[in-house]
Design an enzyme around this catalytic site. Structure first.
Site: not given
Lengths: 194, 194
Positions: B81, B94, B121
Site C-alpha cells: 500500500n 494488490e 481489488c
C-alpha cells in the site's frame, strides 16, 4: 502575473488541449479562476477526450478522465489510461485521475470520463465517494451507470461524438489491446486459443 | 556469479526480508531458482507481511502482496500500500504488486496478500484472471473471498499471526488512516461530523 487564459479568452479547442496537456498543479498559475468558472460540462468532457487523444497518439488506449471541484470548477486531477505507456495492467483513465488528485475529499468533486467505467473503476468511484460522474461514451461500453446510481452517485450521460469515434477507431485497429485493457492478457490468450 | 541465496541457504526471516526489499527484477540475479522452488505458501505469505511491515515502518498502511508464477515459483510482482508514501488514494497492496508485474498473463500466477482484499481489488483480481489468491488475514477484514470464489478464483486462507497483530496495532494506532484507505477521505470527514 497575467494568466495565459483569462476571462476574455475564447474557449477554443486549442485552449482546452493546453489544459489537457499542462500539469494539474500548474493550471491555477496559468489559467485564471474566472476562465475555469466559464467552462461547461461539455468543455470538461472535451478535455477528457483530448486526454484520450493524447494517450492514443502515444500508442496507448484512448480513455481520459478529469476530476473537477464542484464549486471552484478547478481541475483537481486528470489523466489517461497508461496500459502501454507505463506497462501497467491496470491504470485506467479514472485511476490515473484519482492518483493525480491525491488524498483529497472526492465527495465535492465530479469526474468526467471519456468512456463508461469498467466495473473495477466504478466500484472505486463510489467507494471514494464521488458526488457525480459524467460519462462521455455509452456507445462503445456501458452498464456500470446502474451500479453507480444504486450506490448514490449522480450519473449524467454527455455523449462526445469525437471521443466515441476515436474509441471505435482504436478498437477496430487494436482489438487485442482493447481486450487486454478490459480483461487482461489471459483473456487475449484464451481468445487466440479458441 | 554465485547467488546470494541458493539451495544450501537456510530460509530465514532475514532471507525473506531481503527478498521483500530487493527490486523484483533483481531477484533472479541474486537468488537461485532452486531456492525459490523451496519456498512454501507460508514463506511467500511471510514476504507479503514483511512488505506490510516495510510500509508500516515508512508511516504507511501495513498491507503487502506478492505475485508468484505457479510453476517456476519466481516472484513476478510485489508491493505494498502507498496511500501515505505516494499520496495515492488508491494504490493498495494488490494493485501495487499488479503494477510491478506489468503486462503479464496472470492466469498462471498466485497472489499472496497480507490482508483480505477490498472489493475494488477483489474485482480487479478476478478480472485479471488470477488463478489463485492466498489471504493472510481474515480477522481484521473479510468478505470478498466469496466474490472471488464465485468468479472462479481458488482462494486459500493462510492466517499469518504476525501480520494480523501488525494490522490490528496499526488500526488502533491510526483509525482514520485505516478508514481513509478503505473508504476515502470523505468517509473520515463524515465520521468526524457525526
Amino acid at each position: 502575473m497575467k494568466t495565459l487564459l483569462n476571462k476574455q479568452s475564447q474557449i477554443t479547442e486549442q485552449a482546452l488541449a493546453a489544459i489537457a496537456h499542462m500539469p494539474t498543479k500548474s493550471l491555477p498559475v496559468l489559467i485564471s479562476d474566472d476562465f475555469m468558472q466559464g467552462l461547461t460540462d461539455a468543455d470538461f468532457m472535451r478535455i477528457a477526450v483530448l486526454l484520450a487523444q493524447k494517450s492514443y497518439d502515444e500508442g496507448g488506449c484512448p480513455i481520459g478522465a478529469v476530476i473537477v471541484d464542484n464549486s471552484s470548477k478547478q481541475i483537481v486531477g486528470k489523466g489517461h489510461n497508461t496500459l502501454v505507456q507505463d506497462n501497467h495492467p491496470y491504470n485506467h483513465g479514472e485511476t490515473s485521475a484519482i492518483g493525480d488528485a491525491g488524498r483529497i475529499d472526492f465527495s465535492k468533486t465530479t469526474l468526467y470520463t471519456s468512456l463508461s467505467p469498467c466495473v473495477v473503476c466504478a466500484t472505486l468511484l463510489y467507494m471514494r465517494g464521488l458526488s457525480r460522474v459524467v460519462v462521455g461514451d455509452i456507445t462503445n461500453a456501458c452498464g456500470t451507470e446502474t451500479l453507480l446510481r444504486e450506490k448514490g452517485v449522480q450519473v449524467d450521460i454527455l455523449q462526445d461524438q469525437q471521443g466515441i469515434a476515436l474509441y471505435a477507431h482504436f478498437r477496430s485497429e487494436k482489438p487485442e489491446q482493447d481486450l487486454e485493457d478490459w480483461q487482461g492478457l489471459s483473456a487475449v490468450k484464451n481468445k487466440i486459443n479458441l
